[in-house]
Design an enzyme around this catalytic site. Structure first.
Site, PDB file in Angstrom:
ATOM      1  N   GLN A   1       0.931  -1.087   0.072  1.00  0.00           N
ATOM      2  CA  GLN A   1       0.005   0.159  -0.120  1.00  0.00           C
ATOM      3  C   GLN A   1       0.917   1.369   0.039  1.00  0.00           C
ATOM      4  O   GLN A   1       0.618   2.324   0.527  1.00  0.00           O
ATOM      5  CB  GLN A   1      -0.872  -0.157   1.284  1.00  0.00           C
ATOM      6  CG  GLN A   1      -2.125  -1.106   1.102  1.00  0.00           C
ATOM      7  CD  GLN A   1      -3.071  -0.632   0.124  1.00  0.00           C
ATOM      8  OE1 GLN A   1      -3.123   0.465  -0.339  1.00  0.00           O
ATOM      9  NE2 GLN A   1      -3.516  -1.913  -0.437  1.00  0.00           N
ATOM     10  N   SER A   2       2.024   1.163  -0.718  1.00  0.00           N
ATOM     11  CA  SER A   2       2.868   2.499  -0.425  1.00  0.00           C
ATOM     12  C   SER A   2       2.483   3.678  -1.393  1.00  0.00           C
ATOM     13  O   SER A   2       2.042   3.477  -2.465  1.00  0.00           O
ATOM     14  CB  SER A   2       4.085   1.745  -1.452  1.00  0.00           C
ATOM     15  OG  SER A   2       5.123   3.097  -1.572  1.00  0.00           O
ATOM     16  N   ASN A   3       2.297   4.673  -0.540  1.00  0.00           N
ATOM     17  CA  ASN A   3       1.971   5.905  -1.177  1.00  0.00           C
ATOM     18  C   ASN A   3       2.919   6.516  -2.071  1.00  0.00           C
ATOM     19  O   ASN A   3       2.527   6.927  -3.188  1.00  0.00           O
ATOM     20  CB  ASN A   3       1.876   7.005  -0.201  1.00  0.00           C
ATOM     21  CG  ASN A   3       0.754   6.684   0.774  1.00  0.00           C
ATOM     22  OD1 ASN A   3      -0.468   6.309   0.431  1.00  0.00           O
ATOM     23  ND2 ASN A   3       0.463   7.138   2.178  1.00  0.00           N
TER      24      ASN A   3
ATOM     25  N   ALA B   1       4.773   4.570  -4.096  1.00  0.00           N
ATOM     26  CA  ALA B   1       4.681   3.864  -5.220  1.00  0.00           C
ATOM     27  C   ALA B   1       3.431   4.393  -6.153  1.00  0.00           C
ATOM     28  O   ALA B   1       3.592   4.413  -7.220  1.00  0.00           O
ATOM     29  CB  ALA B   1       4.364   2.317  -4.866  1.00  0.00           C
TER      30      ALA B   1
END
Length: 171
Positions: free
Chosen positions: A72-74, A76
């Site tokens: 859930q990387s912001n 990325a």
């Protein structure tokens, strides 16, 4: 000082807002920088780094941009949004940890038609090796952005220390 290549992506400047209730409770002034209003994705300070990183990628002729992070990387998701805006193909190679279903940033990446791949590893070295493998196999010019875009600050400091006018290829 030498200007660094930058592509304006964010709506700047973002406001600084006083948090009245918290300030009153703590008996001191507390402010927040509203980088959620940068105008890309759901905003965030990552867009500021991406203005420099993607300018470097464009300068180097990259057609494909890789990055990594958690499921859930912001960082990325924002990399994908900014790369798409600039006509580049983002490929996200993410750790298969946490929420991998089509929720949150995974939903946004799906809606942007982003190529998202998961690796069952705890090693970013494995992921960076996979980026290079996929990038070379594509036959396209590619650019790797480490987790969180962390090469931006390191590169800037090393350039200033060496007195160079342009960033090198490696951070």
């Amino acid at each position: 000082m030498q200007d660094f290549p930058r592509i304006p992506l964010a709506v700047l400047s973002t406001p600084i807002q006083k948090l009245e209730n918290i300030s009153r409770l703590l008996n001191t002034n507390v402010y927040i920088k509203r980088d959620d209003l940068t105008g890309i994705g759901l905003g965030g300070n990552k867009v500021r780094k991406l203005e420099f990183l993607l300018a470097d990628a464009k300068r180097k002729g990259a057609e494909v941009v890789f990055t990594t992070g958690g499921a859930q990387s912001n960082h990325a998701m924002l990399t994908a949004a900014c790369a798409k805006k600039l006509g580049m193909e983002p490929i996200l190679i993410l750790k298969k940890r946490g929420v991998t279903e089509r929720k949150g940033n995974q939903l946004l990446e799906y809606l942007m038609d982003t190529d998202v791949r998961f690796m069952d590893t705890d090693s970013y070295d494995d992921i960076y090796a996979e980026m290079d493998r996929v990038g070379k196999a594509s036959g396209k010019t590619y650019y790797n952005i480490p987790c969180g875009g962390s090469n931006a600050g390191v590169e800037l400091v090393s350039v200033l220390h060496r007195g160079e006018s342009e960033a090198s290829d490696h951070a």
